[in-house]
Design an enzyme around this catalytic site. Structure first.
Site, PDB file in Angstrom:
ATOM      1  N   GLY A 137      24.563  97.828 118.504  1.00  0.00           N
ATOM      2  CA  GLY A 137      24.528  99.097 117.787  1.00  0.00           C
ATOM      3  C   GLY A 137      25.863  99.779 117.573  1.00  0.00           C
ATOM      4  N   TRP A 143      28.287  99.356 115.316  1.00  0.00           N
ATOM      5  CA  TRP A 143      28.545  99.752 113.932  1.00  0.00           C
ATOM      6  C   TRP A 143      27.629 100.891 113.506  1.00  0.00           C
ATOM      7  CZ3 TRP A 143      30.192  95.851 109.636  1.00  0.00           C
ATOM      8  CH2 TRP A 143      31.414  95.269 110.005  1.00  0.00           C
ATOM      9  N   ASP A 150      17.710  94.018 113.700  1.00  0.00           N
ATOM     10  CA  ASP A 150      18.107  92.867 114.506  1.00  0.00           C
ATOM     11  C   ASP A 150      16.860  92.276 115.134  1.00  0.00           C
ATOM     12  OD1 ASP A 150      19.407  91.108 116.596  1.00  0.00           O
ATOM     13  OD2 ASP A 150      21.186  92.114 115.849  1.00  0.00           O
ATOM     14  N   ASP A 175      13.264  90.218 111.518  1.00  0.00           N
ATOM     15  CA  ASP A 175      14.091  89.303 110.749  1.00  0.00           C
ATOM     16  C   ASP A 175      14.224  89.886 109.342  1.00  0.00           C
ATOM     17  OD1 ASP A 175      15.219  87.236 109.299  1.00  0.00           O
ATOM     18  OD2 ASP A 175      13.862  85.687 110.057  1.00  0.00           O
ATOM     19  N   ASP A 191      28.018  92.376 110.305  1.00  0.00           N
ATOM     20  CA  ASP A 191      29.037  91.861 111.220  1.00  0.00           C
ATOM     21  C   ASP A 191      28.503  90.640 111.963  1.00  0.00           C
ATOM     22  OD1 ASP A 191      31.630  92.047 112.417  1.00  0.00           O
ATOM     23  OD2 ASP A 191      30.714  92.897 114.229  1.00  0.00           O
ATOM     24  N   LYS A 198      31.132  90.088 107.004  1.00  0.00           N
ATOM     25  CA  LYS A 198      31.993  89.281 107.864  1.00  0.00           C
ATOM     26  C   LYS A 198      31.849  87.798 107.514  1.00  0.00           C
ATOM     27  CE  LYS A 198      32.686  88.399 112.820  1.00  0.00           C
ATOM     28  NZ  LYS A 198      32.368  88.944 114.150  1.00  0.00           N
TER      29      LYS A 198
END
Length: 272
Positions: free
Chosen positions: A72, A74, A127, A143, A173, A224
């Site tokens: 968590g 970000w 997540d 998901d 990320d 990313k």
């Protein structure tokens, strides 16, 4: 395609690695206070935001989606910019980061409280792992590629200012656990980029131009990836044709020996 939870990498406790950790100012800052940022990666997002136009701080910003968000860090940074919490930034002074900020400021970035505004906007963090509550953030343990996920996220983002429930910013990320094989690791990075792009193209706010020629900002994707020719092909084939601008960024807070980098993609054109 489904991804494993964003589990931390299991590193060997070698003398060299421990020495590097002990010297890392971002590791020291994070570990000095239990109420500070939940991950070292938070400092990367702070740096990216401060160096690249404060895209998280725009008053017009309505909605942000953080993919692969656990634990968590970000989402904490986004919540601060939306005025939901200042605890982590204020704690910087408690563990000596303010002193370091004065030195780094001449270079370009700082960790001062970023946007002390009234609480605003919608933030959704997803997540497969559970995420401890963060003020102003709706967490979804799911998901993001599963059937129905896009609809659930869109419903969560809806507000009077955003009746369609689109995402002004999508953040990712995510990275797979490293296997040690450069070919396999590059392929996993590419797979994640494709998955995030597939989600983003159905979620992002489309850039528009009115009759006076004034353009809206359009959706932003911060993604990313790990440097490899396959990833450069992905940029040329999928990102550059679909965004107004695509920037490659290697943050100073990213370790020098890491191949990681970020694409900051501005102005989703909605062509795909």
């Amino acid at each position: 395609m489904s991804f494993r939870p964003t589990l931390p990498l299991h590193k060997k406790s070698s003398t060299a690695w421990l020495a590097r950790q002990s010297r890392d100012p971002f590791v020291k800052a994070r570990l000095s206070s239990p109420s500070s940022y939940r991950s070292r990666a938070a400092y990367k997002l702070i740096e990216l935001n401060n160096k690249w136009g404060c895209f998280l701080s725009r008053p017009s910003l309505r909605s942000v989606v953080d993919l692969g968000a656990a634990p968590g860090g970000w989402s904490q940074v986004v919540a601060e910019n939306f005025g939901w919490t200042h605890e982590a930034a204020d704690n910087a002074e408690d563990f000596g980061l303010r002193e370091e900020t004065k030195v780094q400021k001449r270079g370009s970035w700082s960790t001062e409280p970023m946007n002390k505004t009234t609480r605003r906007g919608k933030i959704v963090a997803l997540d497969l792992l559970p995420i401890m509550p963060i003020p102003g953030v709706q967490t979804l343990q799911m998901d993001f590629l599963a059937p129905g996920s896009a609809r659930i996220v869109r419903d969560a983002l809806k507000s009077p200012r955003n009746p369609e429930g689109t995402a002004d910013i999508v953040l990712s990320d995510m990275a797979a656990n490293f296997s040690g094989s450069k070919i396999r690791d590059s392929q996993m990075s590419l797979d994640i980029c494709h998955a995030v792009f597939d989600f983003a193209k159905g979620a992002l706010t489309v850039r528009t131009v009115d009759e006076r020629g004034k353009a809206s900002c359009g959706g932003i994707l911060l993604l990313k990836h790990f440097a490899h020719p396959l990833l450069q092909e992905f940029r040329k084939e999928h990102l550059e044709p679909n965004f107004h601008l695509v920037h490659y960024i290697k943050p100073e807070s990213s370790r020098a020996d890491s191949a990681e980098g970020y694409w900051l993609c501005r102005g989703w054109l909605g062509r795909t």
